[in-house]
Design a protein around this motif. Structure first.
Motif, PDB file in Angstrom:
ATOM      1  N   SER A 118      -0.569  17.058   6.266  1.00 26.82           N
ATOM      2  CA  SER A 118       0.404  18.100   5.914  1.00 26.82           C
ATOM      3  C   SER A 118       1.529  17.572   5.028  1.00 26.82           C
ATOM      4  O   SER A 118       2.168  18.347   4.338  1.00 26.82           O
ATOM      5  CB  SER A 118       0.972  18.742   7.178  1.00 26.82           C
ATOM      6  OG  SER A 118       1.620  17.793   7.973  1.00 26.82           O
ATOM      7  N   PHE A 119       1.771  16.271   5.042  1.00 24.76           N
ATOM      8  CA  PHE A 119       2.796  15.680   4.188  1.00 24.76           C
ATOM      9  C   PHE A 119       2.195  14.851   3.067  1.00 24.76           C
ATOM     10  O   PHE A 119       2.896  14.109   2.393  1.00 24.76           O
ATOM     11  CB  PHE A 119       3.755  14.809   5.004  1.00 24.76           C
ATOM     12  CG  PHE A 119       4.679  15.594   5.870  1.00 24.76           C
ATOM     13  CD1 PHE A 119       5.718  16.334   5.315  1.00 24.76           C
ATOM     14  CD2 PHE A 119       4.510  15.614   7.242  1.00 24.76           C
ATOM     15  CE1 PHE A 119       6.565  17.060   6.115  1.00 24.76           C
ATOM     16  CE2 PHE A 119       5.362  16.340   8.050  1.00 24.76           C
ATOM     17  CZ  PHE A 119       6.393  17.069   7.492  1.00 24.76           C
ATOM     18  N   GLY A 120       0.916  14.927   2.903  1.00 26.08           N
ATOM     19  CA  GLY A 120       0.249  14.160   1.860  1.00 26.08           C
ATOM     20  C   GLY A 120      -0.913  13.363   2.424  1.00 26.08           C
ATOM     21  O   GLY A 120      -1.228  13.447   3.606  1.00 26.08           O
ATOM     22  N   SER A 122      -2.989  10.663   4.084  1.00 21.72           N
ATOM     23  CA  SER A 122      -2.589   9.772   5.174  1.00 21.72           C
ATOM     24  C   SER A 122      -2.598   8.303   4.760  1.00 21.72           C
ATOM     25  O   SER A 122      -1.771   7.520   5.213  1.00 21.72           O
ATOM     26  CB  SER A 122      -3.473   9.989   6.401  1.00 21.72           C
ATOM     27  OG  SER A 122      -4.813   9.672   6.109  1.00 21.72           O
ATOM     28  N   GLY A 123      -3.519   7.923   3.891  1.00 19.31           N
ATOM     29  CA  GLY A 123      -3.553   6.541   3.424  1.00 19.31           C
ATOM     30  C   GLY A 123      -2.304   6.158   2.654  1.00 19.31           C
ATOM     31  O   GLY A 123      -1.812   5.039   2.759  1.00 19.31           O
ATOM     32  N   LEU A 124      -1.767   7.111   1.899  1.00 20.77           N
ATOM     33  CA  LEU A 124      -0.519   6.853   1.171  1.00 20.77           C
ATOM     34  C   LEU A 124       0.679   6.821   2.110  1.00 20.77           C
ATOM     35  O   LEU A 124       1.609   6.060   1.907  1.00 20.77           O
ATOM     36  CB  LEU A 124      -0.297   7.916   0.096  1.00 20.77           C
ATOM     37  CG  LEU A 124      -1.197   7.845  -1.129  1.00 20.77           C
ATOM     38  CD1 LEU A 124      -0.913   9.006  -2.057  1.00 20.77           C
ATOM     39  CD2 LEU A 124      -1.021   6.526  -1.848  1.00 20.77           C
ATOM     40  N   LEU A 125       0.656   7.654   3.125  1.00 14.33           N
ATOM     41  CA  LEU A 125       1.753   7.677   4.087  1.00 14.33           C
ATOM     42  C   LEU A 125       1.787   6.420   4.948  1.00 14.33           C
ATOM     43  O   LEU A 125       2.852   6.016   5.409  1.00 14.33           O
ATOM     44  CB  LEU A 125       1.649   8.915   4.976  1.00 14.33           C
ATOM     45  CG  LEU A 125       1.853  10.268   4.282  1.00 14.33           C
ATOM     46  CD1 LEU A 125       1.592  11.398   5.254  1.00 14.33           C
ATOM     47  CD2 LEU A 125       3.246  10.367   3.699  1.00 14.33           C
ATOM     48  N   VAL A 126       0.639   5.802   5.144  1.00 12.89           N
ATOM     49  CA  VAL A 126       0.576   4.589   5.954  1.00 12.89           C
ATOM     50  C   VAL A 126       1.152   3.396   5.196  1.00 12.89           C
ATOM     51  O   VAL A 126       1.694   2.478   5.800  1.00 12.89           O
ATOM     52  CB  VAL A 126      -0.879   4.324   6.399  1.00 12.89           C
ATOM     53  CG1 VAL A 126      -1.046   2.946   7.000  1.00 12.89           C
ATOM     54  CG2 VAL A 126      -1.305   5.368   7.403  1.00 12.89           C
ATOM     55  N   LEU A 127       1.091   3.420   3.883  1.00 14.66           N
ATOM     56  CA  LEU A 127       1.563   2.293   3.079  1.00 14.66           C
ATOM     57  C   LEU A 127       3.022   1.917   3.370  1.00 14.66           C
ATOM     58  O   LEU A 127       3.318   0.753   3.649  1.00 14.66           O
ATOM     59  CB  LEU A 127       1.346   2.590   1.593  1.00 14.66           C
ATOM     60  CG  LEU A 127       1.527   1.438   0.638  1.00 14.66           C
ATOM     61  CD1 LEU A 127       0.543   0.329   0.945  1.00 14.66           C
ATOM     62  CD2 LEU A 127       1.349   1.918  -0.787  1.00 14.66           C
ATOM     63  N   PRO A 128       3.971   2.866   3.349  1.00  8.30           N
ATOM     64  CA  PRO A 128       5.343   2.474   3.714  1.00  8.30           C
ATOM     65  C   PRO A 128       5.465   2.071   5.177  1.00  8.30           C
ATOM     66  O   PRO A 128       6.338   1.271   5.524  1.00  8.30           O
ATOM     67  CB  PRO A 128       6.185   3.716   3.406  1.00  8.30           C
ATOM     68  CG  PRO A 128       5.249   4.808   3.169  1.00  8.30           C
ATOM     69  CD  PRO A 128       3.908   4.240   2.877  1.00  8.30           C
ATOM     70  N   CYS A 129       4.597   2.583   6.032  1.00  4.34           N
ATOM     71  CA  CYS A 129       4.613   2.172   7.437  1.00  4.34           C
ATOM     72  C   CYS A 129       4.252   0.697   7.568  1.00  4.34           C
ATOM     73  O   CYS A 129       4.876  -0.037   8.341  1.00  4.34           O
ATOM     74  CB  CYS A 129       3.636   3.018   8.255  1.00  4.34           C
ATOM     75  SG  CYS A 129       4.044   4.764   8.336  1.00  4.34           S
ATOM     76  N   VAL A 130       3.251   0.267   6.820  1.00  2.00           N
ATOM     77  CA  VAL A 130       2.852  -1.140   6.828  1.00  2.00           C
ATOM     78  C   VAL A 130       4.002  -1.991   6.302  1.00  2.00           C
ATOM     79  O   VAL A 130       4.342  -3.035   6.881  1.00  2.00           O
ATOM     80  CB  VAL A 130       1.570  -1.356   5.996  1.00  2.00           C
ATOM     81  CG1 VAL A 130       1.272  -2.829   5.816  1.00  2.00           C
ATOM     82  CG2 VAL A 130       0.391  -0.643   6.631  1.00  2.00           C
ATOM     83  N   ALA A 131       4.610  -1.550   5.217  1.00  2.00           N
ATOM     84  CA  ALA A 131       5.738  -2.300   4.642  1.00  2.00           C
ATOM     85  C   ALA A 131       6.905  -2.355   5.621  1.00  2.00           C
ATOM     86  O   ALA A 131       7.539  -3.409   5.777  1.00  2.00           O
ATOM     87  CB  ALA A 131       6.173  -1.657   3.327  1.00  2.00           C
ATOM     88  N   ALA A 132       7.192  -1.248   6.296  1.00  2.00           N
ATOM     89  CA  ALA A 132       8.297  -1.224   7.266  1.00  2.00           C
ATOM     90  C   ALA A 132       8.002  -2.157   8.436  1.00  2.00           C
ATOM     91  O   ALA A 132       8.900  -2.850   8.931  1.00  2.00           O
ATOM     92  CB  ALA A 132       8.526   0.201   7.769  1.00  2.00           C
ATOM     93  N   HIS A 133       6.765  -2.192   8.864  1.00  2.00           N
ATOM     94  CA  HIS A 133       6.389  -3.071   9.970  1.00  2.00           C
ATOM     95  C   HIS A 133       6.555  -4.541   9.570  1.00  2.00           C
ATOM     96  O   HIS A 133       7.098  -5.344  10.339  1.00  2.00           O
ATOM     97  CB  HIS A 133       4.949  -2.792  10.390  1.00  2.00           C
ATOM     98  CG  HIS A 133       4.523  -3.531  11.610  1.00  2.00           C
ATOM     99  ND1 HIS A 133       4.988  -3.212  12.859  1.00  2.00           N
ATOM    100  CD2 HIS A 133       3.699  -4.587  11.773  1.00  2.00           C
ATOM    101  CE1 HIS A 133       4.455  -4.041  13.745  1.00  2.00           C
ATOM    102  NE2 HIS A 133       3.675  -4.878  13.106  1.00  2.00           N
ATOM    103  N   LEU A 134       6.119  -4.881   8.374  1.00  2.00           N
ATOM    104  CA  LEU A 134       6.301  -6.251   7.883  1.00  2.00           C
ATOM    105  C   LEU A 134       7.784  -6.589   7.752  1.00  2.00           C
ATOM    106  O   LEU A 134       8.210  -7.701   8.072  1.00  2.00           O
ATOM    107  CB  LEU A 134       5.585  -6.437   6.551  1.00  2.00           C
ATOM    108  CG  LEU A 134       4.052  -6.402   6.617  1.00  2.00           C
ATOM    109  CD1 LEU A 134       3.456  -6.447   5.220  1.00  2.00           C
ATOM    110  CD2 LEU A 134       3.522  -7.531   7.468  1.00  2.00           C
TER     111      LEU A 134
END
Length: 160
Positions: A118-120, A122-134
């Protein structure tokens, strides 16, 4: 017989703690890898500036959570006995601060997956999540290193 088996499993897991820790990290890293792989063609279109803004926002969120949680721990300590509180011990409050401020990658991926696109993508939305986790891992390791050096210098001053 059952108790002996459980003890054997516990001994095996204790003696192979490093192996299980590594295996856990590898398996957890596969979750976002699968999500990101679904949108591989879209990932190459992500602008570097947009990605960097997401990284900075993730770092800011982590710092904001650390500030909020540090204040909450102080309030919790005051309400639960002051200097006699379990939260008054530096080791306990530091551990609680770090754990409460981190958002784990599998949880982020699960939330993104539940959004159902619904926000785009999911693979693209996960990218900043991975960066935030790192970011969280790097920032927290720097904080812990700083706190350890500070603790060592204080103990050196007290010994002298």
């Amino acid at each position: 017989m059952m108790c002996g088996t459980i003890i054997g499993v516990a001994d095996f897991s204790d003696s192979n703690r490093k192996l299980f820790s590594t295996l856990n990290a590898i398996l957890l890293s596969l979750v976002p890898w699968i999500q990101v792989s679904r949108s591989r063609s879209l990932l190459v279109m992500v602008k570097l500036e947009v990605f960097l803004v997401a990284v900075v926002v993730g770092a800011f969120l982590h710092l904001a959570l650390m500030g909020f949680n540090a204040l909450s721990i102080q309030i919790l300590c005051a309400v639960s006995g002051g200097s006699k509180s379990v939260f008054a011990k530096k080791e306990n409050s530091t551990a609680l601060l770090l754990v409460a401020s981190q958002k784990t990658l599998p949880v982020l991926v699960a939330v993104v997956d539940q959004l159902g696109g619904s926000f785009g993508e999911s693979g693209l939305l996960v990218l900043p999540c991975v960066a935030a986790h790192l970011n969280q891992i790097i920032m927290d390791s720097l904080f812990v290193n700083f706190w350890n050096k500070k603790k060592e210098s204080l103990s050196t001053v007290k010994a002298a």
